[in-house]
Each structure stands twice: as structure tokens, then as C-alpha cells.
Enzyme design. Structure first.
Site, PDB file in Angstrom:
ATOM      1  N   ASP A   1      58.415  23.082  29.037  1.00 59.09           N
ATOM      2  CA  ASP A   1      58.230  21.898  29.870  1.00 59.09           C
ATOM      3  C   ASP A   1      57.113  22.257  30.849  1.00 59.09           C
ATOM      4  O   ASP A   1      57.322  23.025  31.798  1.00 59.09           O
ATOM      5  CB  ASP A   1      59.548  21.587  30.589  1.00 59.09           C
ATOM      6  CG  ASP A   1      59.393  20.432  31.569  1.00 59.09           C
ATOM      7  OD1 ASP A   1      58.247  20.048  31.874  1.00 59.09           O
ATOM      8  OD2 ASP A   1      60.431  19.943  32.054  1.00 59.09           O
TER       9      ASP A   1
ATOM     10  N   GLN B   1      54.909  20.709  35.396  1.00 60.82           N
ATOM     11  CA  GLN B   1      54.447  21.234  36.688  1.00 60.82           C
ATOM     12  C   GLN B   1      53.451  22.378  36.543  1.00 60.82           C
ATOM     13  O   GLN B   1      53.054  22.978  37.544  1.00 60.82           O
ATOM     14  CB  GLN B   1      55.637  21.700  37.541  1.00 60.82           C
ATOM     15  CG  GLN B   1      56.668  20.622  37.833  1.00 60.82           C
ATOM     16  CD  GLN B   1      56.153  19.509  38.757  1.00 60.82           C
ATOM     17  OE1 GLN B   1      55.085  19.631  39.365  1.00 60.82           O
ATOM     18  NE2 GLN B   1      56.902  18.432  38.866  1.00 60.82           N
TER      19      GLN B   1
ATOM     20  N   LYS C   1      51.006  13.278  36.608  1.00 62.22           N
ATOM     21  CA  LYS C   1      51.104  14.385  37.559  1.00 62.22           C
ATOM     22  C   LYS C   1      49.807  15.180  37.625  1.00 62.22           C
ATOM     23  O   LYS C   1      49.699  16.168  38.336  1.00 62.22           O
ATOM     24  CB  LYS C   1      52.246  15.318  37.156  1.00 62.22           C
ATOM     25  CG  LYS C   1      53.638  14.686  37.276  1.00 62.22           C
ATOM     26  CD  LYS C   1      54.707  15.714  37.025  1.00 62.22           C
ATOM     27  CE  LYS C   1      56.046  15.136  36.667  1.00 62.22           C
ATOM     28  NZ  LYS C   1      56.787  14.553  37.777  1.00 62.22           N
TER      29      LYS C   1
ATOM     30  N   HIS D   1      64.666  20.479  34.742  1.00 55.92           N
ATOM     31  CA  HIS D   1      64.687  19.051  35.091  1.00 55.92           C
ATOM     32  C   HIS D   1      65.597  18.356  34.075  1.00 55.92           C
ATOM     33  O   HIS D   1      65.670  18.769  32.919  1.00 55.92           O
ATOM     34  CB  HIS D   1      63.256  18.533  34.974  1.00 55.92           C
ATOM     35  CG  HIS D   1      63.038  17.133  35.446  1.00 55.92           C
ATOM     36  ND1 HIS D   1      63.403  16.040  34.712  1.00 55.92           N
ATOM     37  CD2 HIS D   1      62.476  16.639  36.583  1.00 55.92           C
ATOM     38  CE1 HIS D   1      63.079  14.937  35.358  1.00 55.92           C
ATOM     39  NE2 HIS D   1      62.513  15.271  36.504  1.00 55.92           N
TER      40      HIS D   1
ATOM     41  N   CYS E   1      66.150  15.484  40.234  1.00 54.54           N
ATOM     42  CA  CYS E   1      66.526  15.485  38.797  1.00 54.54           C
ATOM     43  C   CYS E   1      66.928  16.880  38.335  1.00 54.54           C
ATOM     44  O   CYS E   1      66.682  17.259  37.183  1.00 54.54           O
ATOM     45  CB  CYS E   1      65.415  14.936  37.912  1.00 54.54           C
ATOM     46  SG  CYS E   1      64.951  13.251  38.307  1.00 54.54           S
TER      47      CYS E   1
HETATM   48  N1  7TS Z   1      59.901  18.223  33.834  1.00 61.15           N
HETATM   49  C1  7TS Z   1      59.593  18.622  35.063  1.00 61.15           C
HETATM   50  C2  7TS Z   1      59.531  20.086  35.383  1.00 61.15           C
HETATM   51  C3  7TS Z   1      59.304  17.657  36.042  1.00 61.15           C
HETATM   52  O1  7TS Z   1      58.992  18.062  37.266  1.00 61.15           O
HETATM   53  C4  7TS Z   1      59.369  16.290  35.706  1.00 61.15           C
HETATM   54  C5  7TS Z   1      59.154  15.218  36.716  1.00 61.15           C
HETATM   55  C6  7TS Z   1      59.668  15.940  34.390  1.00 61.15           C
HETATM   56  C7  7TS Z   1      59.942  16.939  33.486  1.00 61.15           C
HETATM   57  C8  7TS Z   1      59.705  14.533  33.928  1.00 61.15           C
HETATM   58  O2  7TS Z   1      58.443  13.962  33.960  1.00 61.15           O
HETATM   59  P1  7TS Z   1      58.257  12.417  33.584  1.00 61.15           P
HETATM   60  O3  7TS Z   1      56.812  12.173  33.791  1.00 61.15           O
HETATM   61  O4  7TS Z   1      58.702  12.285  32.163  1.00 61.15           O
HETATM   62  O5  7TS Z   1      59.143  11.652  34.517  1.00 61.15           O
HETATM   63  N2  7TS Z   1      59.484  15.620  38.013  1.00 61.15           N
HETATM   64  C9  7TS Z   1      59.630  14.804  39.075  1.00 61.15           C
HETATM   65  C10 7TS Z   1      59.908  15.301  40.338  1.00 61.15           C
HETATM   66  O6  7TS Z   1      60.041  16.487  40.597  1.00 61.15           O
HETATM   67  N3  7TS Z   1      60.012  14.282  41.194  1.00 61.15           N
HETATM   68  O7  7TS Z   1      59.807  13.148  40.529  1.00 61.15           O
HETATM   69  C11 7TS Z   1      59.566  13.458  39.206  1.00 61.15           C
END
Ligand code: 7TS
Length: 423
Positions: free
Chosen positions: A208, A211, A234, A131, A374
Site C-alpha cells: 500500500d 503514503q 495524495k 489503513h 481509518c
Molecule cells: N492506504 C493508506 C496508507 C492511506 O493513507 C489511505 C488514505 C488509503 C490507503 C486509502 O486511500 P484512498 O485514496 O483509496 O481513500 N488515507 C487517508 C488518511 O490518512 N486520511 O484520509 C485518507
């Protein structure tokens, strides 16, 4: 999984759905089918109640007041830290730093660890499936320090090509920053082996876990990762709170991230000393209400049982893949083997743009994401500008997958590209 009750899963999916008020709403006069859980999850009533309870009963700033309300708020805030620590089996609550989200947690490492530990000529290894939030911070650090970025590639099945790992890790590798689970492909990466190899070379590993932590049991001591980042929103928690786990000796040695109140011990006009970990990394008034509500989300998930959540997602993903692979003119991304695949299914349809798929699905009240997710380098790797993506969670039902399939067929009809499946 008849009637939503599964012998194998260990909880009643229909009963779980009753805990989520939003899952009962209608969109365009049809029941909401929420399949964008990789972007953010829905929240159970206990999490919403936790927010309301905090603001109506004990709202006060933490770590400073000597009055009852402030003591209550501080206890609840620190209690949430302890529960999050237990949830990922961290050795102590002090290894848990609250941030805004995964992105901020990774950037904390980039500044507070990276600036002192990555020098000109050093190497940082990341993967092609990251990401942007686990890619751009390392680009910035490498540019600033004169370090080199190296890349683990992805094969056609959507797995990391680990054959090259022995060549890619060198004595100069300071950090491997890799996703535990891909938000596009659903691939569960074999991170334990990567961590073992990295440590042989003296490199650290940042996972990371945006997920993975929401969807499966994660044990940081068993994995032996050095850093792990994830987002509360999430995993049934509120937006605005994320977590960085790091090994205690690393946190002790790291410089502060942001300067300000709460993170200091003694402040002189010209210089200051720092509070102990974790306060050293939590400058200013923290996100008290959302941290406490994340604690409620962790309790809710723990009650379901993360092994049960994972089992349910394996079943629902199998059900989705079995049906989706039968659709003519569809291309599915990611591995087929369910033990190493999470509940994320990216797909494209011949002749229908992913945004059009999402729009038609929305007209049927089915919420999916379309776009590059992303992950622009990964889109380039698979030669697509975008995909549509359905992502599941503990409350997803087979009926919702059926609605997704009906929506996909409708998109093909509307755009006139349905191709008869040749037998
Ligand atoms: N890393 C992964 C693997 C992610 O899926 C996401 C967010 C992030 C980092 C960033 O998370 P945040 O909470 O800091 O924004 N992924 C997604 C997605 O797949 N669709 O919207 C956000």
C-alpha cells in the site's frame, strides 16, 4: 531554510507555493495552513489547467473514435500511463492499471487475483498498522475462501515487530499486504527485506503505497514488489484516479475485475474473451480527464525531484518534532529516527479531545485531521480512541509549523489543561 530557500532541498519552497492557488486563500480571515496532506494534497495550477484544457479543447471518449479529438484524448490518456510507469520505474506502461483510488486498486487484487490464488487453509499476512482499505478487503477474502489472516504487530515506537516474521510466514502464506508508510505513525517500513523473505516462501507482496509514492522516490523494480497501489489525489493529482502496478505475468494470469465495454476481445451471447492487459482491467469509459491530469502531477513532482521532496519533508518533520516534543502534556506517536519516518505527526494532548484540538486549530486556519484515520486496530494498539494528526508536503513551511504550535498552545489554554513543563 531562511526565506524559504534551502541549499539542501534543491528547490525554493516559496516559489513552489506560488504554483498552488489554494495556498494563498484565507480561512476565518487568516492565511490557510494546510496540514492534512495525508488525507489529500493540494493541486498546482498545471494540474488544474490540464483538466480545463482537456474539457475545453479535446474532450472525447478514448480507445474507440477514429476522429481527431478521440485520437488526441487516447494519446494523452496513454501518455499519462507511460509517465506514471516511468515515475515508479515500472518495466512497461502495460503494468499500470488506472483505478479510482488506492482502495479500488487493492480490491482489484482481492477479486482478480485473490479469488483464484487464495484457498481454504491458505494464509494472508497483514499488519496492525494497515489503513482499513488494506485490511477489510483481506478480511472479506479470507472469510470467503476460508483462509487465515495473520498479523504483524507494532511495537511502542511504532515499528513493525519483524522478529516474528520467520514464524508468521509459512509455506501456506500466499500474500503479504503491508503499508509502505503508515498514515498515522509516519513509519517507513523496511519493505525490501519483507519482500525478499516473502519470495523465499513463494508468497507475493502487495504494498500500500498511498503514503510513499507521493513523498519519496519509489522504484518497483528495485523493491521487487508484486503489487503496488496508490492514489492520484495524495500526490497533487485530482481525486477519482488511482493506480495499481502489478508484475506483467501476474496481470496476464489474473481474471478480469469488472466486466463491460473496453475490456473484451470477442463477445458471444453466452461467453466472452478478454482484451489484452491493461484494458482487461479497465472496463467502461475510464476517468480520462483525471488520468491526464495525474500525468501533469507526475511531471510536476518529477520536476521538483522526489529526492528533493523527501529531503524537504525530513527537514520540516525534524523542525516540527523538535518543537512539538517541548509542549507539556503532549504525546507524540511514531519513530524519532527521521531517515525511516515520513512527514506525518500524530499526537494527543492531556485533557483535550483530538476533535477539540482540530476545532481550535481550524479557528486559527490550521487544517489537521482528528479521528482514527481509518486505522481502528492501530488506535486500539496505542490505547487511544483518536489522535490529532498534522501531515506535511513539498510546500509546507516552518512558519506553518509555528502556526500549528501556536494553535496547540491555544487549545491547551482554552481547555485549561496547560501543564507547566517541569525542568
Ligand atoms: N492506504 C493508506 C496508507 C492511506 O493513507 C489511505 C488514505 C488509503 C490507503 C486509502 O486511500 P484512498 O485514496 O483509496 O481513500 N488515507 C487517508 C488518511 O490518512 N486520511 O484520509 C485518507
Amino acid at each position: 531554510m531562511e526565506n524559504g530557500v534551502s541549499d539542501e532541498v534543491g528547490y525554493d519552497v516559496r516559489a513552489v507555493r506560488q504554483d498552488f492557488p489554494i495556498l494563498g486563500i484565507q480561512v476565518h480571515g487568516k492565511p490557510l495552513v494546510y496540514l492534512d496532506n495525508a488525507a489529500t494534497s493540494q493541486k498546482p495550477q498545471v494540474v488544474i489547467d490540464s483538466l480545463v484544457h482537456y474539457y475545453t479543447r479535446y474532450n472525447a471518449n478514448v480507445h474507440r473514435g477514429i476522429y481527431t479529438l478521440s485520437e488526441q484524448a487516447t494519446a494523452a490518456y496513454e501518455n499519462a500511463r507511460a509517465r506514471v510507469a516511468r515515475f515508479i520505474n515500472a518495466p512497461s506502461p502495460e503494468c499500470i492499471i488506472f483505478t479510482r483510488n488506492t482502495t479500488e486498486a487493492i480490491n482489484l487484487v482481492r477479486y482478480a487475483w485473490g479469488a483464484d490464488n487464495v484457498r481454504a487453509g491458505d494464509e494472508i499476512l497483514i499488519s496492525e498498522m494497515e489503513h482499513h482499505s488494506n485490511l477489510v478487503p483481506w478480511q472479506l477474502l479470507a472469510q470467503e475462501q476460508g483462509a487465515e489472516l495473520r498479523f504483524l504487530r507494532v511495537n511502542n515506537e511504532g515499528r513493525l515487530m519483524l522478529d516474528g516474521l520467520d514464524v508468521l510466514i509459512t509455506e501456506k502464506t500466499r500474500l503479504i499486504a503491508v503499508t509502505h508508510v503508515s498514515n498515522v505513525l509516519g513509519t517507513i517500513n523496511p519493505v525490501k527485506g519483507i519482500i525478499k523473505k516473502a519470495h523465499k516462501y513463494g508468497a507475493l507482496v502487495l504494498l500500500d503505497a498511498a503514503q510513499s509514492v507521493p513523498h519519496m522516490p519509489v522504484d518497483v523494480q528495485e523493491l521487487d514488489c508484486d503489487f503496488l497501489a496508490f492514489s492520484g489525489h495524495k500526490m497533487m493529482g485530482p481525486t477519482g484516479v488511482g493506480v495499481l502496478y502489478a508484475k506483467p505475468h501476474l496481470l496476464e494470469a489474473m481474471r478480469p475485475f469488472m466486466g463491460g465495454g473496453s475490456m473484451i476481445r470477442k463477445v458471444m451471447l453466452a461467453e466472452s474473451t478478454w482484451a489484452d492487459v491493461p484494458q482487461k482491467f479497465e472496463a467502461g469509459t475510464p476517468n480520462i480527464a483525471d488520468v491526464i491530469a495525474l500525468g501533469a502531477a507526475v511531471d510536476y513532482l518529477s520536476d521538483l525531484g522526489m529526492a528533493n521532496v523527501r529531503e524537504h519533508e525530513i527537514q520540516i518533520t525534524q523542525y516540527a518534532l523538535d518543537q512539538m516534543r517541548e509542549v507539556s502534556g503532549i504525546k507524540l506517536f511514531g519513530p524519532w529516527e527521521l531517515q525511516t519516518r515520513a512527514g506525518v505527526v500524530s499526537f494527543v494532548l492531556d485533557g483535550v479531545h483530538p476533535h477539540d484540538i482540530a476545532q481550535i486549530l481550524d479557528s486559527e486556519a490550521v487544517a489537521v485531521r482528528a479521528g482514527h484515520h481509518c486505522c481502528q486496530p492501530l488506535m486500539r494498539r496505542f490505547n487511544v480512541p483518536a489522535t490529532a494528526r498534522a501531515s506535511f508536503y513539498a510546500y509546507t513551511t516552518e512558519e506553518e509549523i509555528d502556526a500549528l504550535l501556536e494553535g496547540i498552545h491555544k487549545a491547551q489554554r482554552v481547555f485549561g489543561h496547560a501543564i507547566e513543563r517541569s525542568v
